[in-house]
Design a protein around this motif. Structure first.
Motif, short mmCIF file in Angstrom:
data_model
loop_
_atom_site.label_atom_id
_atom_site.label_comp_id
_atom_site.label_asym_id
_atom_site.label_seq_id
_atom_site.Cartn_x
_atom_site.Cartn_y
_atom_site.Cartn_z
N LYS A 587 0.93 -1.15 -0.05
CA LYS A 587 -0.04 -0.07 0.14
C LYS A 587 1.03 1.14 0.06
O LYS A 587 2.03 1.25 0.29
CB LYS A 587 -0.70 0.05 1.19
CG LYS A 587 -1.92 -1.10 1.43
CD LYS A 587 -2.53 -1.22 2.57
CE LYS A 587 -3.33 -2.29 2.76
NZ LYS A 587 -4.19 -2.48 4.05
N ASN A 592 -3.35 6.38 1.04
CA ASN A 592 -3.92 4.95 0.77
C ASN A 592 -5.53 5.02 0.65
O ASN A 592 -5.77 4.37 -0.26
CB ASN A 592 -3.19 3.86 1.63
CG ASN A 592 -3.59 2.67 1.23
OD1 ASN A 592 -3.30 2.14 0.19
ND2 ASN A 592 -4.32 1.72 2.13
N MET A 593 -5.96 5.79 1.54
CA MET A 593 -7.42 5.77 1.57
C MET A 593 -8.19 4.53 1.19
O MET A 593 -9.04 4.18 0.49
CB MET A 593 -8.04 6.56 0.39
CG MET A 593 -7.40 8.02 0.64
SD MET A 593 -7.90 9.18 -0.73
CE MET A 593 -7.06 8.67 -1.97
N GLY A 594 -7.65 3.41 2.14
CA GLY A 594 -8.31 2.32 2.20
C GLY A 594 -8.03 1.36 1.12
O GLY A 594 -8.99 0.50 0.52
N GLY A 595 -7.11 1.69 0.28
CA GLY A 595 -6.76 0.87 -0.97
C GLY A 595 -7.08 1.80 -2.26
O GLY A 595 -6.63 1.32 -3.18
N MET A 596 -7.97 2.75 -2.08
CA MET A 596 -8.38 3.43 -3.19
C MET A 596 -7.19 4.09 -3.91
O MET A 596 -7.04 4.30 -5.13
CB MET A 596 -9.36 4.40 -3.08
CG MET A 596 -10.25 5.24 -4.20
SD MET A 596 -11.69 5.84 -3.86
CE MET A 596 -11.18 7.23 -2.68
N GLY A 597 -6.45 4.90 -2.84
CA GLY A 597 -5.29 5.70 -3.39
C GLY A 597 -4.25 4.78 -4.18
O GLY A 597 -3.67 5.10 -5.02
N THR A 598 -3.91 3.47 -3.43
CA THR A 598 -3.21 2.75 -4.19
C THR A 598 -3.67 2.34 -5.60
O THR A 598 -2.79 2.09 -6.60
CB THR A 598 -2.91 1.44 -3.16
OG1 THR A 598 -2.69 1.59 -2.00
CG2 THR A 598 -1.94 0.47 -3.87
N ALA A 599 -4.92 1.93 -5.76
CA ALA A 599 -5.44 1.64 -6.94
C ALA A 599 -5.32 2.65 -8.16
O ALA A 599 -5.09 2.42 -9.22
CB ALA A 599 -6.81 1.27 -7.10
N MET A 600 -5.70 4.04 -7.59
CA MET A 600 -5.36 5.22 -8.63
C MET A 600 -4.01 5.37 -8.92
O MET A 600 -3.61 5.62 -9.93
CB MET A 600 -5.99 6.33 -7.73
CG MET A 600 -7.31 6.40 -7.37
SD MET A 600 -7.89 7.75 -6.13
CE MET A 600 -7.56 9.40 -7.15
N LYS A 603 -3.25 2.96 -11.54
CA LYS A 603 -3.94 3.32 -12.88
C LYS A 603 -3.19 4.59 -13.52
O LYS A 603 -2.90 4.50 -14.72
CB LYS A 603 -5.47 3.70 -12.49
CG LYS A 603 -5.96 4.30 -13.71
CD LYS A 603 -6.55 3.25 -14.87
CE LYS A 603 -7.32 3.92 -15.77
NZ LYS A 603 -6.98 5.00 -16.58
#
Length: 669
Positions: A587, A592-600, A603
């Motif tokens: 992460k 990180n925002m609960g994984g959303m930042g990592t996904a962004m 991307k």
């Protein structure tokens, strides 16, 4: 054609200031045209030795140039004989003086265009600006006035643009030379902001840098601007000219609403960014020093004792190029290493283009460093302004190192004709869209599979690649053959092996001097592990031995992504369940925002063609980088050998220290 430009003044394109004019000079030289500055023409004669009837151009430097054609382009003088005969009032330069209606001192005589001396919109005085746009507007007003539709001419700014090979060069309003000639003092009567910005969103293909210089006064009034780049120059200079014409200021630049979509601009247009930077200067948040101003300051005898030149780029960037005399502390380490700097000295800080340097300057100011200055445009602009042309033109005896007057060798990638190249195997390599250090890594990987004498032709869109790959060639014993442009792409030709380069490198390298790089990867955050592998791969691409020592949380990056059945104690199982299993589960350290930042983040990396962590790890192992897992940390964390990816070595601190002793760079991440 073999072309030489002879210029009596010390720069080309006088509407530009010297720093911006150097960029134009460099581009002309890069395109194979010779430029002789500060040299004038005294006459012409037929070359007695030339059967073809060549013309001999005689120069003030007592040199001469033999040529087939001479084009005289030495300025504009008004054809004012008719006006003189009519007794009209003339300016000191011979222009016909007119009022706001384009009327001379006689009611029924008018003058328009290049012959007319009209009012300036920049100040209360008349001026001559021979441009087609103003001439046409003057003609329309003149026709209206003659026909009874009374209108007035608002004056001229001098907004102009020219195409110089692949660059567009534009200016409007005052330049620094104009202001200094009027007795104005920089950082008192006026200020400048020089920034580098992409022509449109960086993740959209074919974005190129704009070098933009804004001139403004202490009240924020915009006085002038100069812009150089391959795309988007015209609309930016037109926007700034409009603001000047409306008596606007830097706030208007900040608030200017422009059309945005990724192919056309960025969400903060480069014009907005000029406004933001100017506001920061006026608020005292940052103080800039232009690269050429820094050179003058550095000439002082006590400069080295009273100042520090701080490079806040990453180590890998500094390895490719650095301004002489720099101390490298990456921005991410600055707060922890801030005590390495003296608060009693002036700190000159730079990065690649200026963004990180601004952040570093703010950090320093907030920690008691009150004399901090940012070098405008960073290493990118500094490097462009200090480009060296290594040999002299036959018609010029001045030292190219000090006067910058020489003939630049340009080897077109598609036209390499010497036998060594022509008889060699050639590999085509497409690195378009790849971000640094991707192209260098790809070149290094390909070069390792070739034989001495083989050739690589590389296409890349990373603007820094041609310069970086030259440094790579110098340090790895390969030959940089030449470069050319193909649309927005740069095409370079490289040849494996070069005895002279290797010999020179050996001569300049102390016997037994350590060259290795070691990294302790202590952290398991995605962004930090990514940085570790980017630096490691970059160093390996430079031909250096690299060891990465993973300990404690950093071990999680080496775990296999799938669960492995191994015998563990209850505590060890708990540890394993709480920690991320492998690189895909890491992460971000921030946002990180609960994984959303990592996904962004993943991307964005994909959109910008940045290699994934998994790709970087594979590239590291394929290139011979040692990945070492600390056995003591594995035991504490309850991690078994079977859980680690293939190719990882198990060792202790002694093994790492052995490699560290053979290294000249050691990083703790």
């Amino acid at each position: 054609l073999n072309v030489t430009i002879v210029e009596k003044q010390k720069q080309l394109m006088t509407p530009l200031d010297e720093d911006m004019a150097r960029l134009v000079y460099n581009n002309i030289m890069d395109n194979g045209t010779k430029v002789l500055l500060e040299d004038g023409v005294t006459g012409f004669k037929k070359n007695a030795d030339a059967a073809q009837g060549k013309i001999q151009v005689l120069l003030e430097s007592n040199n001469s140039i033999a040529c087939d054609m001479v084009i005289m382009s030495i300025g504009i003088r008004p054809n004012n004989q008719l006006a003189k005969d009519a007794g009209l009032e003339l300016s000191p330069r011979g222009g016909v003086l007119v009022n706001d209606y384009m009327r001379t001192k006689y009611d029924h005589i008018y003058a328009v265009g290049d012959v007319a001396c009209v009012k300036s919109r920049m100040e209360e005085e008349n001026t001559m600006v021979p441009l087609a746009g103003p001439a046409n507007r003057q003609a329309r007003i003149c026709a209206d006035v003659i026909n009874g539709d009374i209108k007035t001419y608002c004056g001229v700014l001098g907004t102009s643009i020219a195409k110089v090979f692949d660059l567009n060069v534009a200016s409007t309003g005052f330049n620094e030379k104009d202001l200094k000639a009027r007795g104005k003092e920089k950082n008192k009567d006026y200020y400048t902001a020089t920034i580098l910005q992409k022509s449109h969103a960086g993740y959209y293909p074919n974005a190129v840098f704009l070098t933009m210089k804004l001139i403004f006064d202490a009240a924020g009034n915009v006085l002038g601007a100069q812009i150089i780049g391959e795309d988007g120059v015209d609309k930016r200079i037109d926007t700034i000219a409009t603001i000047i014409g409306m008596k606007g200021n830097v706030t208007d630049l900040m608030e200017m609403e422009t059309a945005y979509a990724p192919p056309f601009s960025s969400a903060k247009d480069p014009v907005n960014m000029l406004g933001f930077t100017a506001e920061n200067i006026l608020k005292g948040l940052v103080e800039f020093v232009d690269p050429l101003e820094y050179d003058e300051l550095a000439k002082a005898k006590d400069f080295a004792d009273n100042s520090v030149l701080l490079d806040v780029r990453e180590v890998m960037e500094a390895n490719l190029y650095t301004i002489p005399g720099s101390v490298n502390i990456p921005l991410g380490q600055l707060r922890q290493r801030i005590d390495e700097l003296s608060r009693e000295k002036t700190i000159y800080v730079y990065c690649a283009i200026g963004v990180r340097a601004y952040n570093a300057a703010r950090i320093l100011r907030q920690n008691g460093f009150f004399d901090v200055k940012v070098i405008s445009g960073g290493s990118t602009l500094y490097r462009q302004l200090h480009k060296k042309y290594g040999f002299k033109d036959a018609g010029n005896t001045k030292d190219s190192q000090t006067n910058g007057q020489a003939n630049a060798p340009v080897v077109k990638a598609a036209e390499t004709t010497n036998d060594a190249i022509a008889n060699s195997a050639t590999v085509a390599l497409n690195c378009c869209g790849m971000q640094c250090p991707g192209p260098i890594m790809k070149v290094n990987e390909t070069m390792n599979g070739l034989k001495d004498g083989d050739v690589i032709q590389v296409r890349a869109t990373d603007p820094g690649f041609p310069v970086d790959v030259k440094t790579w060639c110098e340090r790895t014993g390969n030959r940089f053959v030449g470069e050319e442009k193909d649309g927005m792409a740069k095409v370079v030709v490289l040849q494996k092996g070069n005895g002279e380069t290797k010999a020179a490198a050996a001569e300049n390298t102390a016997v037994g001097a350590p060259e290795g790089k070691t990294l302790i990867v202590f952290d398991g955050d995605l962004d930090k592990v990514l940085a570790s592998f980017i630096i490691a791969n970059g160093a390996r691409a430079m031909g250096r031995p690299v060891t990465m020592f993973f300990t404690f949380w950093g071990l999680n990056a080496l775990r296999k992504n799938q669960k492995v059945s191994v015998k563990k104690s209850f505590i060890e199982k708990m540890f394993g369940a709480m920690m991320p299993r492998g690189s895909k589960k890491l992460k971000l350290s921030k946002m990180n925002m609960g994984g959303m930042g990592t996904a962004m983040m993943k991307k964005v990396m994909k959109d910008k063609n940045v290699s994934t962590l998994e790709d970087l790890m594979k590239a590291a192992m394929d290139s011979g980088i040692r990945l070492v897992a600390c056995t003591m940390s594995m035991d504490v964390m309850g991690i078994r050998k079977e859980e680690l990816i293939d190719g990882v070595e198990l060792a202790g601190v002694a093994s790492y220290l052995g490699d560290a002793e053979q290294s000249n760079v050691n990083l703790f991440i």
